[in-house]
Design a protein around this motif. Structure first.
Motif, PDB file in Angstrom:
ATOM      1  N   ARG A   1      -4.679  29.748  60.575  1.00  0.00           N
ATOM      2  CA  ARG A   1      -3.763  30.487  59.704  1.00  0.00           C
ATOM      3  C   ARG A   1      -2.375  30.600  60.335  1.00  0.00           C
ATOM      4  N   LEU A   2      -2.354  30.906  61.610  1.00  0.00           N
ATOM      5  CA  LEU A   2      -1.088  31.033  62.327  1.00  0.00           C
ATOM      6  C   LEU A   2      -0.316  29.723  62.296  1.00  0.00           C
TER       7      LEU A   2
ATOM      8  N   SER B   1       7.045  27.721  57.459  1.00  0.00           N
ATOM      9  CA  SER B   1       8.008  28.813  57.555  1.00  0.00           C
ATOM     10  C   SER B   1       9.277  28.477  56.784  1.00  0.00           C
ATOM     11  N   PRO B   2       9.851  29.446  56.060  1.00  0.00           N
ATOM     12  CA  PRO B   2      11.092  29.194  55.319  1.00  0.00           C
ATOM     13  C   PRO B   2      12.335  29.149  56.215  1.00  0.00           C
TER      14      PRO B   2
ATOM     15  N   LEU C   1       3.874  39.811  67.817  1.00  0.00           N
ATOM     16  CA  LEU C   1       5.110  40.227  67.161  1.00  0.00           C
ATOM     17  C   LEU C   1       5.512  39.112  66.221  1.00  0.00           C
ATOM     18  N   TYR C   2       5.534  39.417  64.934  1.00  0.00           N
ATOM     19  CA  TYR C   2       5.904  38.453  63.911  1.00  0.00           C
ATOM     20  C   TYR C   2       7.374  38.670  63.578  1.00  0.00           C
ATOM     21  N   ILE C   3       8.188  37.646  63.734  1.00  0.00           N
ATOM     22  CA  ILE C   3       9.637  37.781  63.587  1.00  0.00           C
ATOM     23  C   ILE C   3      10.158  36.794  62.548  1.00  0.00           C
ATOM     24  N   THR C   4      11.004  37.284  61.657  1.00  0.00           N
ATOM     25  CA  THR C   4      11.689  36.404  60.713  1.00  0.00           C
ATOM     26  C   THR C   4      13.177  36.710  60.759  1.00  0.00           C
TER      27      THR C   4
ATOM     28  N   ILE D   1      12.415  35.622  50.562  1.00  0.00           N
ATOM     29  CA  ILE D   1      11.388  34.647  50.929  1.00  0.00           C
ATOM     30  C   ILE D   1      10.947  34.822  52.385  1.00  0.00           C
ATOM     31  N   ASN D   2      11.885  35.175  53.268  1.00  0.00           N
ATOM     32  CA  ASN D   2      11.528  35.371  54.667  1.00  0.00           C
ATOM     33  C   ASN D   2      10.778  36.684  54.887  1.00  0.00           C
ATOM     34  N   SER D   3      11.178  37.734  54.179  1.00  0.00           N
ATOM     35  CA  SER D   3      10.450  39.003  54.277  1.00  0.00           C
ATOM     36  C   SER D   3       9.022  38.839  53.771  1.00  0.00           C
TER      37      SER D   3
END
Length: 195
Positions: free
Chosen positions: A71-72, A79-80, A115-118, A128-130
């Motif tokens: 999944r990761l 990723s956008p 930590l997931y960062i966009t 879209i990134n959120s």
């Protein structure tokens, strides 16, 4: 062991060429003696400030199984934004020496945090990134849960419970006892018990 307090003043800045020089002033007070020190660091403003970003996180108590890795990998591959990433922070060690009920920090049994960062450049890319970072966190919840107080995430419905789990009722009692007027507050802070 030194008893006392540490305070700092931020930022005192000097524009310098293509970057920015930041001076951090540290004051340590102990035993009636005050020690002042300064730390000056040079930063590239492009790396220092990201106005358009969102992060969230979770804690893993076990190694991620193949399904979680799959999944990761899928999220990162689709990723956008090329700026989007996942940061793993190793835990255990000294963090696990205390009981989860000894302090406010409850995630002492976790092997690591995620930590997931966009990040995005244009306002048109925000939604879209959120959505990407929120969907990533939700997808990995079977393998990593909880939340960290420094990774504020308004999209987690029960954010305080995820940060503090079974410690939250005790923290609410302490907050109510020492700050009954809720002077020290912010939207994601510990609330006062008004019952």
């Amino acid at each position: 062991t030194v008893n006392g307090s540490i305070s700092y003043a931020l930022p005192w800045t000097i524009q310098n060429g293509n970057g920015q020089r930041l001076k951090y002033i540290w004051r340590v007070q102990t035993g009636g003696i005050t020690y002042d020190d300064t730390i000056t660091k040079f930063y590239n403003p492009v790396q220092l400030v990201y106005d358009d970003m969102e992060n969230t996180g979770a804690f893993a108590k076990h190694q991620l199984p193949k399904e979680a890795i799959k999944r990761l990998k899928n999220f990162l591959s689709n990723s956008p934004s090329i700026e989007n990433k996942v940061q793993l922070q190793a835990l255990c060690g000294n963090a696990a020496c205390e009981k989860s009920t000894d302090t406010a920090y409850v995630h002492r049994e976790a092997l690591f945090s995620l930590l997931y960062i966009t990040k995005w450049e244009n306002d048109s890319e925000a939604n879209i990134n959120s959505r990407w970072v929120e969907d990533l966190r939700n997808s990995l919840l079977p393998f990593a849960d909880g939340a960290y107080v420094n990774f504020h995430d308004n999209c987690i419905k029960d954010w305080l419970e995820q940060c503090y789990f079974f410690n939250l009722p005790r923290l609410i009692k302490v907050k109510t006892k020492y700050d009954p007027e809720n002077v020290f507050n912010f939207p994601l802070g510990i609330p006062v018990d008004n019952s």
